[in-house]
Design a protein around this motif. Structure first.
Motif, PDB file in Angstrom:
ATOM      1  N   VAL A 135       0.869  -1.161   0.000  1.00 28.56           N
ATOM      2  CA  VAL A 135       0.000   0.000   0.000  1.00 28.56           C
ATOM      3  C   VAL A 135       0.914   1.222   0.000  1.00 28.56           C
ATOM      4  O   VAL A 135       2.018   1.184   0.554  1.00 28.56           O
ATOM      5  N   PHE A 136       0.484   2.281  -0.650  1.00 32.15           N
ATOM      6  CA  PHE A 136       1.373   3.435  -0.745  1.00 32.15           C
ATOM      7  C   PHE A 136       0.577   4.713  -0.535  1.00 32.15           C
ATOM      8  O   PHE A 136      -0.570   4.835  -0.972  1.00 32.15           O
ATOM      9  N   ALA A 137       1.208   5.664   0.142  1.00 35.82           N
ATOM     10  CA  ALA A 137       0.598   6.981   0.350  1.00 35.82           C
ATOM     11  C   ALA A 137       1.691   8.022   0.148  1.00 35.82           C
ATOM     12  O   ALA A 137       2.723   7.961   0.815  1.00 35.82           O
ATOM     13  N   ALA A 138       1.483   8.918  -0.781  1.00 37.27           N
ATOM     14  CA  ALA A 138       2.484   9.953  -1.049  1.00 37.27           C
ATOM     15  C   ALA A 138       1.801  11.311  -1.007  1.00 37.27           C
ATOM     16  O   ALA A 138       0.685  11.470  -1.486  1.00 37.27           O
ATOM     17  N   SER A 139       2.512  12.270  -0.452  1.00 36.48           N
ATOM     18  CA  SER A 139       1.927  13.577  -0.160  1.00 36.48           C
ATOM     19  C   SER A 139       2.527  14.657  -1.059  1.00 36.48           C
ATOM     20  O   SER A 139       3.670  14.555  -1.491  1.00 36.48           O
ATOM     21  N   ALA A 140       1.730  15.680  -1.332  1.00 33.84           N
ATOM     22  CA  ALA A 140       2.241  16.842  -2.075  1.00 33.84           C
ATOM     23  C   ALA A 140       1.520  18.086  -1.595  1.00 33.84           C
ATOM     24  O   ALA A 140       0.355  18.036  -1.179  1.00 33.84           O
ATOM     25  N   GLY A 141       2.213  19.204  -1.643  1.00 34.06           N
ATOM     26  CA  GLY A 141       1.628  20.469  -1.224  1.00 34.06           C
ATOM     27  C   GLY A 141       1.327  21.350  -2.415  1.00 34.06           C
ATOM     28  O   GLY A 141       1.712  21.054  -3.538  1.00 34.06           O
ATOM     29  N   GLY A 142       0.600  22.438  -2.132  1.00 37.35           N
ATOM     30  CA  GLY A 142       0.360  23.417  -3.184  1.00 37.35           C
ATOM     31  C   GLY A 142      -1.101  23.739  -3.366  1.00 37.35           C
ATOM     32  O   GLY A 142      -1.978  23.185  -2.675  1.00 37.35           O
ATOM     33  N   PRO A 143      -1.392  24.633  -4.307  1.00 36.08           N
ATOM     34  CA  PRO A 143      -2.767  25.101  -4.481  1.00 36.08           C
ATOM     35  C   PRO A 143      -3.733  24.027  -4.949  1.00 36.08           C
ATOM     36  O   PRO A 143      -4.947  24.152  -4.737  1.00 36.08           O
ATOM     37  N   PHE A 144      -3.236  22.958  -5.583  1.00 38.67           N
ATOM     38  CA  PHE A 144      -4.144  21.909  -6.051  1.00 38.67           C
ATOM     39  C   PHE A 144      -4.977  21.360  -4.894  1.00 38.67           C
ATOM     40  O   PHE A 144      -6.188  21.173  -5.010  1.00 38.67           O
ATOM     41  N   ALA A 145      -4.307  21.097  -3.766  1.00 40.76           N
ATOM     42  CA  ALA A 145      -5.010  20.523  -2.611  1.00 40.76           C
ATOM     43  C   ALA A 145      -6.083  21.492  -2.115  1.00 40.76           C
ATOM     44  O   ALA A 145      -7.222  21.096  -1.839  1.00 40.76           O
ATOM     45  N   ARG A 146      -5.707  22.745  -1.993  1.00 44.78           N
ATOM     46  CA  ARG A 146      -6.672  23.731  -1.479  1.00 44.78           C
ATOM     47  C   ARG A 146      -7.874  23.854  -2.416  1.00 44.78           C
ATOM     48  O   ARG A 146      -9.018  23.968  -1.984  1.00 44.78           O
ATOM     49  N   ARG A 147      -7.610  23.815  -3.710  1.00 40.83           N
ATOM     50  CA  ARG A 147      -8.719  23.951  -4.664  1.00 40.83           C
ATOM     51  C   ARG A 147      -9.583  22.688  -4.725  1.00 40.83           C
ATOM     52  O   ARG A 147     -10.786  22.774  -4.980  1.00 40.83           O
ATOM     53  N   LEU A 148      -8.959  21.549  -4.513  1.00 41.26           N
ATOM     54  CA  LEU A 148      -9.751  20.311  -4.433  1.00 41.26           C
ATOM     55  C   LEU A 148     -10.734  20.405  -3.268  1.00 41.26           C
ATOM     56  O   LEU A 148     -11.916  20.074  -3.396  1.00 41.26           O
ATOM     57  N   LYS A 149     -10.235  20.882  -2.141  1.00 39.65           N
ATOM     58  CA  LYS A 149     -11.113  21.060  -0.980  1.00 39.65           C
ATOM     59  C   LYS A 149     -12.187  22.106  -1.289  1.00 39.65           C
ATOM     60  O   LYS A 149     -13.365  21.924  -0.932  1.00 39.65           O
ATOM     61  N   ALA A 150     -11.785  23.168  -1.961  1.00 37.66           N
ATOM     62  CA  ALA A 150     -12.739  24.241  -2.273  1.00 37.66           C
ATOM     63  C   ALA A 150     -13.756  23.816  -3.328  1.00 37.66           C
ATOM     64  O   ALA A 150     -14.767  24.496  -3.532  1.00 37.66           O
ATOM     65  N   ALA A 151     -13.507  22.697  -3.995  1.00 40.82           N
ATOM     66  CA  ALA A 151     -14.513  22.148  -4.914  1.00 40.82           C
ATOM     67  C   ALA A 151     -15.579  21.364  -4.150  1.00 40.82           C
ATOM     68  O   ALA A 151     -16.558  20.896  -4.742  1.00 40.82           O
ATOM     69  N   GLY A 152     -15.342  21.196  -2.854  1.00 35.70           N
ATOM     70  CA  GLY A 152     -16.383  20.598  -2.019  1.00 35.70           C
ATOM     71  C   GLY A 152     -16.195  19.125  -1.729  1.00 35.70           C
ATOM     72  O   GLY A 152     -17.142  18.454  -1.312  1.00 35.70           O
ATOM     73  N   PHE A 153     -14.974  18.622  -1.927  1.00 35.96           N
ATOM     74  CA  PHE A 153     -14.729  17.191  -1.704  1.00 35.96           C
ATOM     75  C   PHE A 153     -13.559  16.973  -0.748  1.00 35.96           C
ATOM     76  O   PHE A 153     -12.578  17.710  -0.781  1.00 35.96           O
ATOM     77  N   ASP A 154     -13.693  15.947   0.070  1.00 32.54           N
ATOM     78  CA  ASP A 154     -12.584  15.531   0.934  1.00 32.54           C
ATOM     79  C   ASP A 154     -11.721  14.480   0.244  1.00 32.54           C
ATOM     80  O   ASP A 154     -10.565  14.285   0.626  1.00 32.54           O
ATOM     81  N   ALA A 155     -12.306  13.805  -0.721  1.00 28.84           N
ATOM     82  CA  ALA A 155     -11.550  12.739  -1.390  1.00 28.84           C
ATOM     83  C   ALA A 155     -12.127  12.485  -2.775  1.00 28.84           C
ATOM     84  O   ALA A 155     -13.292  12.797  -3.051  1.00 28.84           O
ATOM     85  N   VAL A 156     -11.275  11.946  -3.629  1.00 28.97           N
ATOM     86  CA  VAL A 156     -11.695  11.491  -4.959  1.00 28.97           C
ATOM     87  C   VAL A 156     -11.237  10.048  -5.096  1.00 28.97           C
ATOM     88  O   VAL A 156     -10.054   9.750  -4.853  1.00 28.97           O
ATOM     89  N   ARG A 157     -12.164   9.160  -5.420  1.00 31.01           N
ATOM     90  CA  ARG A 157     -11.816   7.748  -5.604  1.00 31.01           C
ATOM     91  C   ARG A 157     -11.983   7.414  -7.081  1.00 31.01           C
ATOM     92  O   ARG A 157     -13.085   7.537  -7.639  1.00 31.01           O
ATOM     93  N   ILE A 158     -10.898   7.001  -7.717  1.00 33.83           N
ATOM     94  CA  ILE A 158     -10.915   6.760  -9.160  1.00 33.83           C
ATOM     95  C   ILE A 158     -10.698   5.274  -9.406  1.00 33.83           C
ATOM     96  O   ILE A 158      -9.698   4.692  -8.957  1.00 33.83           O
ATOM     97  N   VAL A 159     -11.635   4.652 -10.115  1.00 33.69           N
ATOM     98  CA  VAL A 159     -11.508   3.228 -10.465  1.00 33.69           C
ATOM     99  C   VAL A 159     -11.739   3.063 -11.969  1.00 33.69           C
ATOM    100  O   VAL A 159     -12.231   3.962 -12.646  1.00 33.69           O
ATOM    101  N   GLY A 160     -11.386   1.879 -12.435  1.00 34.69           N
ATOM    102  CA  GLY A 160     -11.648   1.551 -13.833  1.00 34.69           C
ATOM    103  C   GLY A 160     -10.580   2.083 -14.776  1.00 34.69           C
ATOM    104  O   GLY A 160      -9.636   2.766 -14.369  1.00 34.69           O
ATOM    105  N   VAL A 161     -10.758   1.735 -16.036  1.00 29.82           N
ATOM    106  CA  VAL A 161      -9.853   2.206 -17.085  1.00 29.82           C
ATOM    107  C   VAL A 161     -10.693   2.863 -18.165  1.00 29.82           C
ATOM    108  O   VAL A 161     -11.663   2.278 -18.659  1.00 29.82           O
ATOM    109  N   SER A 162     -10.323   4.049 -18.504  1.00 32.10           N
ATOM    110  CA  SER A 162     -11.046   4.755 -19.556  1.00 32.10           C
ATOM    111  C   SER A 162     -10.683   4.157 -20.918  1.00 32.10           C
ATOM    112  O   SER A 162      -9.524   3.788 -21.150  1.00 32.10           O
TER     113      SER A 162
END
Lengths: 579, 393
Positions: free
Chosen positions: A87-114
């Motif tokens: 299992v792996f967890a890697a962290s990153a800082g910056g405006p992306f995180a703040r804007r993800l939160k400001a989009a109204g979500f605590d998490a995004v779960r992505i499954v499948g293959v497009s």
């Protein structure tokens, strides 16, 4: 809801659908966010192979994100690593995180293959998948530029598209989810990038208490010579560590054959200052501002990257190192694993790469072309394939960063016990063994280290779930961050409450790994560290690590974790007792 | 680790933080190790397993500062908030636990408070603190004691002495400071100090003197020496009485970051050297200087709220300048260097004292000692004045 939104976005790339789901409040309190929430959300799928289309790739922010809490504009990406199998967890800082939160979500779960390359666009209205065939094959900078109008961008480069096992996910401002090859998981799903935009606030329960708690943290930052001192990270960035590690004779050199590189001053913090006159910047709200970039916007390398493209490969040329780091960012490669894999290859061949060869080799890796095909698989698979497995300086297949364990015994233990493999950030004993925080410890002694590593692992799992920057804890402590969390959420937390959460997360990760086949045999170091000395000198002896003493401390560690003598769980129903 | 807990347990007694025989230090390795009084060890055994820490220290102080402060607290108070800079920065506040009617403290309650702060004050018992190492548990007990001592003596001066126990403590302190040793028995290497080995040796010796003479809290403070282009300075979190191997050589020209582990006061030291003729600097946290620095006659009608860091004025204590300023990258490094040149002495509001020497450490050490001795005398002069003006008991 204070602190959290209580929502996650579920994205099914195979079906091309996005839907919003609520997250039970009890889970948020029990796992906070970031790494903890991601690990919890992985519970039903941790057994899936990294190549399984249904393996989730999880992006998660924390309850402090979007507030004035220092260093909290961060996110964590969680999945199963194609490089390590853990299992792996890697962290990153910056405006992306703040804007993800400001989009109204605590998490995004992505499954499948497009069925075709896509970009996920996230706003307070939800998620939308857009075709991205025109972006497939583009490098990170070009991808970010093409998507800038949609907000902050997290993208993979050619390395992620091509399944390089240590491909990264790069944020638009240069920060990256660097380690563990999570960019390859994203690429396997045909997801080229994610954009986020929003303006929803994080609701704070007690703004007055939050400001008071913030001031407590800021006082500790200003009192910390490592963070804001005149030789500290705010001034020189993490390359400030180059001189220090050299003086302590623990600079991994020539694939860890040596621990001292006499030419390292050529790429140390002051040298970077002289050559580039860098500007300070931080991860959105960060007062430490350890990031350094030139006036032209070129992001300068972190300590791990300068040291590994430098000493580990026997290269002293600053321009080569800076260019290699920039190329890794643009191709979407983890510079630590890339440089370490090149070093293993160099020792195997009897010749480390010449400066002029580094760039073309990185290009070949990202394209999986020529020698790059094998190099793209990381140092363990490379050395096994060539019959020289002893030359992989990795734990659980994760290449070791720039602290030689022969000079820091707590780090030796932490490399071995790390759930993600040989990661310096799982416990970061460099804080006390070298940087003397919160108190100095004897770096050449194992005494007491098992307990200290366990405490630090639990603590860092909690920090990764708040989510805050671990460097902040060279000044502050969980005590101050518990106050921040209580002020934001309106629920009382203490240091010990956060440690309990951290322990829950750590043990869950270990359980996942055990169920996926990891055993005590994986909790060890490359043989070199037990049999070969480092580079003694300046009155400092760097002998090989005492194997029996290492084993003794590891056994203590297992006992303190409540594991059996083989590092396993006595109770196979462990997860059933966890919230 | 067994040696460590015995060492730091004994040190709490020799520092006069704990009464003889009234200290316990426990540490969890694979087994629980302990040192000290049986009843305190028994309590520690109940507390430690409830906490994710390595070490725990319990000290019944030689002087009941905590109990006296708790007695002065309002009924609903749950914490003591000392205003000295060290406490503001590192401890924030100190939870208090009142003596229960049956006299037996609930371990679960004590552990829950220890789960949120580094140390607590427990009425009738003393100070309990935790740490990731035995050394940190020792430091935290010592820091809490320092904070309580400073706050109590400041409160007694400001608000009056109310009880016989308070009078008794002050009388005891007066006897102690009157009998305290000065420079006798100390020897210093004459300057200029130029060779690295003699600089390191002298710094280690003088650092030990500052601890032995009680000019620091626990063993914190810092010491430096300039020799040409190099500034030798004690490392952050180093023990002034054990400086061997804990001194960083920092180039003045910024050509190396090897001094990353240097004291947080490196910027102040550097600027003092740049602005004065000093070749040596000492910085300690002597208690009476800290207390008196926090007494300001203008406080009642001053608009500055956080005077400990924002006060722009230079005040004087016995001719010694007093300035405000935060630790490290805060204002201290800007405000001390301009005022210290004239006398070689400066006091920082609620924090401590800087002194300098032009030729070896003798001058700087004597200055540090004299500042504290002057502050001790002046404290009791002010106290006597206040007592004389107050109604008789």
């Amino acid at each position: 809801m204070n602190g959290w939104h209580g929502r996650l976005l579920h994205v099914d790339l195979g079906r091309g659908r996005c839907r919003s789901e609520s997250i039970p409040t009890a889970l948020l309190h029990a796992y906070l966010g970031g790494r903890g929430l991601g690990v919890r959300l992985l519970r039903d799928d941790y057994h899936r192979d990294p190549a399984d289309p249904d393996l989730p790739l999880l992006f998660a922010v924390g309850p402090l994100c979007g507030t004035v809490a220092p260093t909290s504009s961060r996110l964590v990406v969680v999945s199963r690593s194609p490089l390590t199998g853990t299992v792996f967890a890697a962290s990153a800082g910056g405006p992306f995180a703040r804007r993800l939160k400001a989009a109204g979500f605590d998490a995004v779960r992505i499954v499948g293959v497009s069925p075709q390359p896509v970009v996920l666009t996230l706003t307070p209205h939800g998620g939308e998948l857009r075709p991205a065939a025109q972006l497939w094959g583009k490098r990170v900078a070009a991808t970010v530029a093409a998507l800038a109008e949609h907000g902050s961008v997290a993208a993979i480069g050619p390395a992620g598209e091509n399944g390089v096992l240590y491909a990264s996910i790069v944020m638009g401002d240069g920060e990256a989810v660097g380690r563990g090859g999570l960019g390859a998981v994203m690429g396997s799903k045909q997801l080229k990038a994610i954009t986020v935009a929003g303006d929803l606030p994080t609701v704070v329960a007690d703004p007055v208490r939050l400001e008071s708690a913030r001031q407590n943290v800021m006082r500790l930052f200003r009192a910390s010579p490592v963070l804001l001192g005149e030789l500290g990270l705010g001034e020189f960035g993490t390359p400030a560590f180059v001189d220090l590690m050299a003086q302590r004779r623990l600079t991994p050199t020539e694939n860890f054959r040596k621990t001292h590189f006499p030419s390292c001053a050529s790429y140390a913090g002051p040298a970077l200052h002289r050559a580039f006159a860098p500007l300070r910047y931080g991860c959105d709200d960060c007062p430490i501002e350890c990031k350094k970039r030139t006036a032209q916007g070129l992001a300068l390398p972190e300590y791990e990257a300068v040291s590994h493209f430098g000493a580990l490969n026997g290269i002293a040329d600053l321009q080569t190192i800076v260019a290699a780091n920039a190329l890794c960012s643009d191709l979407g490669l983890d510079p630590i694993s890339a440089a370490a894999t090149l070093a293993a290859w160099g020792e195997m061949r009897g010749r480390f790469p010449r400066p002029a060869e580094v760039g073309p080799l990185l290009e070949a890796i990202a394209a999986r072309r020529g020698d790059g095909e094998l190099l793209a698989r990381g140092s363990r698979r490379l050395t096994v394939a060539r019959g020289r497995p002893e030359l992989a300086m990795a734990v659980k297949s994760l290449e070791l960063p720039a602290y030689d364990p022969r000079g820091v015994y707590g780090m030796a233990l932490a490399y071995a016990t790390g759930n993600h493999g040989g990661c310096h950030l799982s416990a970061y004993p460099i804080a006390h063994e070298i940087l003397r925080k919160p108190v100095p410890t004897d770096r050449f002694s194992f005494a007491g280290k098992a307990r200290m590593i366990k405490i630090a692992e639990d603590s860092n799992a909690a920090i990764d779930s708040l989510v805050a920057c671990k460097l902040a804890f060279l000044g502050a402590s969980l005590e101050e961050y518990a106050d921040l969390l209580a002020a934001v959420t309106g629920s009382e937390y203490s240091t010990q409450a956060l440690m309990v959460i951290g322990e829950r997360i750590w043990m869950s990760e270990r359980f996942y790994n055990q169920q996926n086949g990891f055993t005590a045999a994986d909790d060890t170091l490359p043989e070199r560290f037990f049999t070969e000395p480092g580079s003694s000198g300046d009155g400092i002896a760097i002998p090989p690590i005492d194997r029996s003493r290492f084993a003794e401390e590891l056994a203590k560690y297992y006992a303190m974790r409540g594991l059996n003598s083989q590092g396993g769980f006595a109770d196979p129903a462990f997860l059933e007792y966890q919230p | 680790m067994k040696t460590q807990i015995a060492c730091y347990g004994a040190k709490l007694v020799s520092d006069r933080v704990a009464a003889p025989g009234r200290v316990a230090l426990l540490a969890q390795d694979d087994v629980l190790l302990h040192y000290g009084a049986d009843d305190l060890v028994t309590l520690g055994r109940e507390l430690l397993p409830r906490l994710n820490v390595t070490a725990l220290a319990i000290a019944a102080p030689a002087r009941p500062c905590g109990d006296l402060l708790i007695a002065r607290c309002a009924a609903g108070d749950e914490v003591i908030v000392p205003r000295d800079t060290e406490t503001r920065t590192f401890l924030h506040d100190i939870p208090i636990v009142r003596r229960p009617p049956d006299g037996v403290h609930d371990p679960a309650h004590l552990a829950s408070l220890l789960g949120g702060r580094k140390g607590i004050a427990v009425e009738g018992l003393g100070i309990i603190a935790t740490g990731v190492t035995p050394e940190q548990a020792y430091i935290n007990v010592s820091s809490v004691y320092h904070a309580l001592f400073v706050k109590l003596l400041l409160d007694l001066l400001r608000d009056g002495v109310r009880t016989a126990a308070e009078h008794e403590l002050l009388a005891d302190l007066r006897r102690e400071v009157t009998a305290a040793p000065g420079m006798e028995g100390l020897s210093f290497r004459p300057g200029p100090l130029l060779k690295p080995e003699e600089i390191l040796d002298e710094m280690a010796r003088v650092g030990r003197y500052t601890v032995e003479r009680g000019l620091v809290d626990s063993f914190f403070g810092n010491i430096s020496c300039r020799a040409g282009a190099i500034l030798y300075i004690s490392q952050t979190a180093s023990s002034l009485d054990a400086l061997a191997g804990c001194i960083d050589p920092v180039p003045f020209d910024g050509s190396s970051t090897v001094g990353l582990t240097a004291s947080s006061e490196l910027p102040a030291h550097r600027r003092i050297y740049e602005m004065t003729e000093a070749t040596t600097i000492l910085h300690g946290h002597p208690r009476f200087a800290v207390i008196l620095s926090m007494l300001c006659e203008h406080q009642a009608d001053c608009r500055v709220v956080d005077c400990w860091k924002d006060c722009p004025a230079v005040r004087y204590l016995g001719g010694i300048p007093v300035v405000a300023g935060e630790i490290g990258a805060g204002g201290l490094a800007k405000r001390v260097p301009p005022v210290i040149g004239a006398t070689g002495r400066a006091i920082v509001f609620g924090h401590g004292v800087f002194t300098t020497g032009k030729d070896g450490f003798s001058e700087a050490f004597r200055a540090l000692l004299e500042v504290e001795q002057w502050c001790q005398r002046d404290y009791f002069r002010l106290l006597d004045t206040a007592l004389a003006a107050s109604p008789k008991r």
